[in-house]
Design a protein around this motif. Sequence first.
Motif, short mmCIF file in Angstrom:
data_model
loop_
_atom_site.label_atom_id
_atom_site.label_comp_id
_atom_site.label_asym_id
_atom_site.label_seq_id
_atom_site.Cartn_x
_atom_site.Cartn_y
_atom_site.Cartn_z
N UNK A 172 0.84 -1.22 0.00
CA UNK A 172 0.00 0.00 0.00
C UNK A 172 0.86 1.25 0.00
N UNK A 173 1.92 1.23 0.79
CA UNK A 173 2.82 2.40 0.84
C UNK A 173 3.47 2.62 -0.52
N UNK A 174 3.85 1.53 -1.17
CA UNK A 174 4.44 1.67 -2.52
C UNK A 174 3.42 2.28 -3.49
N UNK A 175 2.17 1.88 -3.34
CA UNK A 175 1.13 2.45 -4.21
C UNK A 175 0.96 3.94 -3.94
N UNK A 176 1.00 4.31 -2.67
CA UNK A 176 0.92 5.74 -2.32
C UNK A 176 2.04 6.50 -3.03
N UNK A 177 3.24 5.92 -3.01
CA UNK A 177 4.40 6.55 -3.65
C UNK A 177 4.15 6.74 -5.15
N UNK A 178 3.69 5.67 -5.80
CA UNK A 178 3.49 5.72 -7.25
C UNK A 178 2.39 6.72 -7.64
N UNK A 193 10.47 5.54 -2.92
CA UNK A 193 10.38 4.60 -1.82
C UNK A 193 11.61 3.69 -1.86
N UNK A 194 12.06 3.22 -0.70
CA UNK A 194 13.23 2.33 -0.72
C UNK A 194 13.16 1.31 0.40
N UNK A 195 13.84 0.21 0.14
CA UNK A 195 13.95 -0.86 1.13
C UNK A 195 15.32 -0.74 1.78
N UNK A 196 15.39 -0.57 3.11
CA UNK A 196 16.68 -0.33 3.75
C UNK A 196 17.51 -1.59 3.98
N UNK A 197 16.96 -2.76 3.67
CA UNK A 197 17.64 -4.02 3.99
C UNK A 197 17.28 -4.46 5.40
N UNK A 198 17.80 -5.62 5.78
CA UNK A 198 17.48 -6.18 7.09
C UNK A 198 18.42 -5.55 8.12
N UNK A 234 11.11 2.64 -6.86
CA UNK A 234 11.25 1.73 -5.72
C UNK A 234 12.69 1.23 -5.73
N UNK A 235 13.48 1.66 -4.73
CA UNK A 235 14.91 1.34 -4.71
C UNK A 235 15.24 0.29 -3.65
N UNK A 245 19.87 0.70 -6.98
CA UNK A 245 19.23 -0.05 -8.07
C UNK A 245 17.73 -0.14 -7.80
N UNK A 246 16.97 -0.19 -8.87
CA UNK A 246 15.51 -0.24 -8.73
C UNK A 246 15.03 -1.66 -8.52
N UNK A 247 14.00 -1.79 -7.70
CA UNK A 247 13.35 -3.08 -7.49
C UNK A 247 12.06 -3.11 -8.32
N UNK A 248 11.62 -4.29 -8.72
CA UNK A 248 10.33 -4.36 -9.42
C UNK A 248 9.19 -4.13 -8.43
N UNK A 249 8.14 -3.47 -8.88
CA UNK A 249 6.98 -3.26 -7.99
C UNK A 249 6.34 -4.59 -7.63
#
Length: 249
Positions: A172-178, A193-198, A234-235, A245-249
């Motif tokens: 949902x957050x990714x959709x808000x971004x898009x 939007x980005x994923x910070x890793x674990x 989405x990074x 690098x970009x991640x796929x939605x």
Amino acid sequence: MTEQPKIAVVTGSNRGLGYAIARKLGQKPDIKVIITSRRETEGLAAKDQLVAEGIQADYHTLDVTDAQSIQQFVEWLRNTYGKVDILVNNAGVNSSGHVEEASLLTAQTETVLSTFTTNVVAVIQLCQALIPFMKQQNYGRIVNVTTEMASLSLIGEDSYPIVPSYRISKVGLNAVTAILAKELQATNVLINTYSPGWLKTDMGGANALFTAEEGAETAVYLATLPDGGSQGKFFAEMRRFGTPIQLPW
Ligand SMILES: NC(=O)c1ccc[n+]([C@@H]2O[C@H](COP(=O)([O-])OP(=O)(O)OC[C@H]3O[C@@H](n4cnc5c(N)ncnc54)[C@H](OP(=O)(O)O)[C@@H]3O)[C@@H](O)[C@H]2O)c1
């Protein structure tokens, strides 16, 4: 006349990734960070720590799930600085502690809703409140903190735990971004939007792969994008790949 610093708001910056992002942003001489937290004592302590390090920082309470708290925060921001340049939507909750979250078939409606309220609805409300400032000054950078577990393209093949409430909320957050990126297309307000890793935070636990400081790098990159930079992308965490690098939605 000295130029006003950029004002950067980081939600949930009393600890964990949010604190690390605020610290890294504040280390830039042209940025003043606004530490926010739902509990004043913890937020003030975080702000004092940064100020002791020579960082320009200020503090205000902000519970992102409380409309009145958002309103009071925005009023304070308007009266104190009259602007906001950077918004990092970092505050988040993870439903992985609930045994029912091992399957979508057992997920509790209450958990689905409360996770969605913090991770998605609050971001919508903050964006509604702060994007008008950014549009008016024709400058804004918004960074939403998501997870690669929210990539719908990868969900069928990845090995992550199910945690449906968390994953659905971050989708949902990714959709808000898009959606906001599309609406902001003709402006100098960039949202990504980005994923910070674990990360080794309270949420990620001690066995995680990266420190909060490492996870903060991409947030700083996206919060300081030049004009004409990425919009609605989405990074992945750049530390892992050496470059964003970009991640796929
Ligand atoms: N850790 C990871 O491995 C990982 C991986 C991918 C994505 N992320 C994302 O990164 C972000 C930060 O995670 P973290 O690891 O730093 O988690 P954390 O250590 O649990 O910190 C979460 C932060 O969010 C704040 N928060 C929660 N609800 C709030 C509310 N209603 N109002 C204001 N603040 C609120 C917390 O404040 P309190 O101190 O008041 O609880 C805390 O400051 C989250 O969006 C998370 O989903 C983390």
